[in-house]
Enzyme design. Structure first.
Site, PDB file in Angstrom:
ATOM      1  N   ARG A 109       0.758  -1.405  -0.052  1.00 48.14           N
ATOM      2  CA  ARG A 109       0.095  -0.041   0.090  1.00 48.14           C
ATOM      3  C   ARG A 109       0.904   1.190   0.044  1.00 48.14           C
ATOM      4  NH1 ARG A 109      -4.993  -1.766   2.040  1.00 48.14           N
ATOM      5  NH2 ARG A 109      -6.012   0.320   2.199  1.00 48.14           N
ATOM      6  N   TYR A 151       0.772   4.385  -2.614  1.00 50.28           N
ATOM      7  CA  TYR A 151      -0.226   5.150  -2.377  1.00 50.28           C
ATOM      8  C   TYR A 151      -0.082   5.973  -1.231  1.00 50.28           C
ATOM      9  CZ  TYR A 151      -5.060   6.784  -2.522  1.00 50.28           C
ATOM     10  OH  TYR A 151      -6.268   7.560  -2.471  1.00 50.28           O
ATOM     11  N   ASN A 184     -13.082   7.430   3.110  1.00 55.73           N
ATOM     12  CA  ASN A 184     -13.931   6.436   2.197  1.00 55.73           C
ATOM     13  C   ASN A 184     -15.272   7.098   1.521  1.00 55.73           C
ATOM     14  OD1 ASN A 184     -12.211   4.668   3.717  1.00 55.73           O
ATOM     15  ND2 ASN A 184     -12.547   3.049   2.235  1.00 55.73           N
ATOM     16  N   ARG A 214     -12.877  -1.725  -4.785  1.00 58.40           N
ATOM     17  CA  ARG A 214     -13.105  -1.434  -3.409  1.00 58.40           C
ATOM     18  C   ARG A 214     -14.503  -1.715  -3.015  1.00 58.40           C
ATOM     19  NH1 ARG A 214     -11.698   5.176  -4.708  1.00 58.40           N
ATOM     20  NH2 ARG A 214     -12.297   4.730  -6.859  1.00 58.40           N
ATOM     21  N   GLY A 243     -11.077 -10.793   5.379  1.00 58.18           N
ATOM     22  CA  GLY A 243     -10.688 -11.127   6.590  1.00 58.18           C
ATOM     23  C   GLY A 243     -12.142 -11.409   7.619  1.00 58.18           C
ATOM     24  N   THR A 299     -13.378  -1.389  10.406  1.00 59.27           N
ATOM     25  CA  THR A 299     -14.277  -0.582  10.132  1.00 59.27           C
ATOM     26  C   THR A 299     -13.883   0.484   9.132  1.00 59.27           C
ATOM     27  OG1 THR A 299     -13.590   1.028  11.820  1.00 59.27           O
ATOM     28  CG2 THR A 299     -15.280  -0.773  12.419  1.00 59.27           C
ATOM     29  N   ARG A 300     -14.866   1.154   8.323  1.00 58.20           N
ATOM     30  CA  ARG A 300     -14.649   2.347   7.626  1.00 58.20           C
ATOM     31  C   ARG A 300     -15.799   3.272   7.742  1.00 58.20           C
ATOM     32  NH1 ARG A 300     -10.749  -0.113   7.441  1.00 58.20           N
ATOM     33  NH2 ARG A 300      -9.512  -0.918   5.679  1.00 58.20           N
ATOM     34  N   PRO A 349      -6.048  -1.102   6.887  1.00 54.60           N
ATOM     35  CA  PRO A 349      -6.346  -0.619   8.145  1.00 54.60           C
ATOM     36  C   PRO A 349      -7.416  -1.316   8.948  1.00 54.60           C
ATOM     37  CG  PRO A 349      -6.119   1.043   6.423  1.00 54.60           C
ATOM     38  CD  PRO A 349      -6.179  -0.390   5.883  1.00 54.60           C
TER      39      PRO A 349
HETATM   40  P1  NAD Z   1     -10.496   7.500  -9.652  1.00 50.17           P
HETATM   41  O1  NAD Z   1      -9.742   6.607 -10.123  1.00 50.17           O
HETATM   42  O2  NAD Z   1     -11.923   7.199 -10.124  1.00 50.17           O
HETATM   43  O3  NAD Z   1     -10.175   9.006 -10.309  1.00 50.17           O
HETATM   44  C1  NAD Z   1      -8.733   9.156 -10.698  1.00 50.17           C
HETATM   45  C2  NAD Z   1      -8.636   9.988 -12.099  1.00 50.17           C
HETATM   46  O4  NAD Z   1      -7.460  10.196 -12.091  1.00 50.17           O
HETATM   47  C3  NAD Z   1      -9.149   8.850 -13.210  1.00 50.17           C
HETATM   48  O5  NAD Z   1     -10.052   9.560 -14.133  1.00 50.17           O
HETATM   49  C4  NAD Z   1      -7.602   8.662 -13.666  1.00 50.17           C
HETATM   50  O6  NAD Z   1      -7.674   8.229 -14.986  1.00 50.17           O
HETATM   51  C5  NAD Z   1      -6.978   9.810 -13.530  1.00 50.17           C
HETATM   52  N1  NAD Z   1      -5.553   9.702 -13.477  1.00 50.17           N
HETATM   53  C6  NAD Z   1      -4.726   8.952 -12.650  1.00 50.17           C
HETATM   54  N2  NAD Z   1      -3.484   9.152 -12.892  1.00 50.17           N
HETATM   55  C7  NAD Z   1      -3.337  10.161 -13.868  1.00 50.17           C
HETATM   56  C8  NAD Z   1      -2.218  10.502 -14.501  1.00 50.17           C
HETATM   57  N3  NAD Z   1      -1.004  10.303 -14.319  1.00 50.17           N
HETATM   58  N4  NAD Z   1      -2.662  11.735 -15.388  1.00 50.17           N
HETATM   59  C9  NAD Z   1      -3.753  11.892 -15.636  1.00 50.17           C
HETATM   60  N5  NAD Z   1      -4.684  11.369 -15.088  1.00 50.17           N
HETATM   61  C10 NAD Z   1      -4.636  10.384 -14.182  1.00 50.17           C
HETATM   62  O7  NAD Z   1     -10.515   7.557  -8.196  1.00 50.17           O
HETATM   63  P2  NAD Z   1     -11.365   8.583  -7.095  1.00 50.17           P
HETATM   64  O8  NAD Z   1     -11.673   7.610  -6.169  1.00 50.17           O
HETATM   65  O9  NAD Z   1     -12.265   9.456  -7.814  1.00 50.17           O
HETATM   66  O10 NAD Z   1     -10.142   9.454  -6.518  1.00 50.17           O
HETATM   67  C11 NAD Z   1     -10.018  10.723  -6.738  1.00 50.17           C
HETATM   68  C12 NAD Z   1      -8.742  11.419  -5.837  1.00 50.17           C
HETATM   69  O11 NAD Z   1      -9.461  11.148  -4.552  1.00 50.17           O
HETATM   70  C13 NAD Z   1      -7.460  10.666  -6.015  1.00 50.17           C
HETATM   71  O12 NAD Z   1      -6.334  11.494  -5.782  1.00 50.17           O
HETATM   72  C14 NAD Z   1      -7.858   9.856  -4.675  1.00 50.17           C
HETATM   73  O13 NAD Z   1      -6.506   9.542  -4.173  1.00 50.17           O
HETATM   74  C15 NAD Z   1      -8.551  10.629  -3.922  1.00 50.17           C
HETATM   75  N6  NAD Z   1      -9.196   9.897  -2.695  1.00 50.17           N
HETATM   76  C16 NAD Z   1     -10.202   9.129  -3.279  1.00 50.17           C
HETATM   77  C17 NAD Z   1     -11.156   8.505  -1.962  1.00 50.17           C
HETATM   78  C18 NAD Z   1     -12.229   7.636  -2.438  1.00 50.17           C
HETATM   79  O14 NAD Z   1     -12.857   7.078  -1.418  1.00 50.17           O
HETATM   80  N7  NAD Z   1     -12.947   7.794  -3.573  1.00 50.17           N
HETATM   81  C19 NAD Z   1     -10.448   8.580  -0.721  1.00 50.17           C
HETATM   82  C20 NAD Z   1      -9.305   9.355  -0.560  1.00 50.17           C
HETATM   83  C21 NAD Z   1      -8.558   9.947  -1.514  1.00 50.17           C
END
Ligand code: NAD
Length: 324
Positions: free
Chosen positions: A156, A159, A188, A200, A219, A224-225, A286
């Protein structure tokens, strides 16, 4: 504390990853506000369908490129931006194994490229960070002051550590270059436009329940989330963007539930006959997750409003349509 809308008609906003699940919902609101939005996405995990309805709008431009390679030559990228939202990153646990180097790059070099551009433009820079920055937390609920418990060499880590690097870079540009920055730590989040196969828990459980397949809980299912409906998260992110706060600020909900309870709730809401089964849990997963939202409430007036059953119902409707 009431935050006044700061970005609206006439403002140019760059959203990296804008074709993804969370960012595409953000883009919808920014377009509805009258902003001019440029989405930069390479579709590694995003979908054209998420932004198809925006393609003919004069205030929307899609630039297809990998942001880790820097900002490409493109007319839409030539003009100054008022705000840059760095939302791009694969975010599903299955991506951690499939796309480790891509995740590291988008959470490191891409962040630096965008911070340079924010410096040059005098733009507000908002970083989408994550509750994963807390790792497998030893403090519960997690406050922004907690430094986290991350295995730096685990699967992990690509990330978690990339996001932690991005946070460090964001604060360094704020302190040394005077960039107007903001960091949101997203917990989340779920909702329409998640990919059914993205690995997910919520999309996996819903797809399995709708297909009548066994639900595969990792598991014991006691971990929890706290789950947040995407509309609530988007409101929180925009409150932070409109404010002058730097964060990091947690965003999510306090609806903490075990994975087992989540699986059972989804089976029941889908009126499915699927059985809940238990499979091997991934390393460093986690044990518990719940944001302390005091800061978001005090600084931004943030309050999530969508109850889990309601949000899950809307998400199930979306998946039902997609899965036929
Ligand atoms: P997602 O995968 O649906 O969206 C990510 C987008 O980024 C996608 O469209 C992907 O094609 C684009 N992408 C990735 N790498 C790229 C690159 N190198 N160049 C251009 N585009 C790129 O994911 P999401 O869940 O919508 O997450 C969006 C953001 O929120 C992320 O940064 C993620 O880390 C953060 N986040 C999301 C969650 C969640 O629960 N969904 C939780 C914590 C953080």
């Amino acid at each position: 504390m009431k935050v006044e809308q700061r970005f609206g008609p006439g403002h140019r906003i760059l959203v990296t990853g804008g074709a993804g699940f969370v960012p595409s919902h953000l883009v919808d609101v920014l377009i509805a506000r009258g902003c001019t939005v440029v989405v930069l996405d390479n579709f590694v995990t995003g979908s054209r369908e998420n932004i198809a309805h925006l393609l003919d709008k004069p205030t929307f431009t899609l630039v297809e490129a990998d942001v880790s390679d820097g900002l490409p030559e493109h007319p839409a990228l030539a003009e100054r931006f008022d705000a840059i939202l760095h939302m791009a990153s694969p975010a599903s646990p299955t991506d951690f194994e499939k796309l480790p180097v891509e995740i590291l790059r988008v959470g490191s070099v891409a962040t630096l490229h965008l911070l340079e551009r924010a410096t040059a433009d005098g733009a507000r820079f908002l970083l989408a960070s994550t509750s994963e920055a807390y790792g497998d937390p030893k403090e519960h609920p997690q406050r922004e002051t907690y430094w986290g418990n991350v295995n730096p060499i685990g699967v992990r880590s690509v990330y978690d550590e990339a996001k932690r690097f991005s946070e460090a870079a964001t604060m360094a540009y704020r302190r040394s270059r005077g960039v107007d920055t903001a960091i949101v730590r997203i917990f989340n989040t779920y909702g329409p436009r998640m990919r059914p196969d993205d690995g997910r828990a919520i999309p996996t459980f819903i797809s399995q329940a709708l297909r009548g397949e066994p639900i595969t809980v990792h598991g014991t299912g006691n971990q929890t989330r706290s789950i947040c409906y995407v509309a609530d998260l988007v409101r929180g992110i925009l409150l932070l963007l409109d404010s002058t706060e730097s964060g990091p600020v947690n965003c999510g909900t306090e609806h903490e539930m075990s994975m087992r309870a989540l699986a059972e709730t989804i089976v029941s809401l889908c009126e499915s006959k699927s059985e809940v089964t238990y499979v091997t849990r991934s390393a460093d997963d986690p044990e518990m997750r719940r944001p302390d939202l005091t800061l978001a409430r005090d600084l931004l007036g943030y309050e999530p409003t969508v109850a889990p059953e309601e949000g899950l119902r809307r998400t199930i409707d979306y998946f039902r349509e997609r899965l036929g």
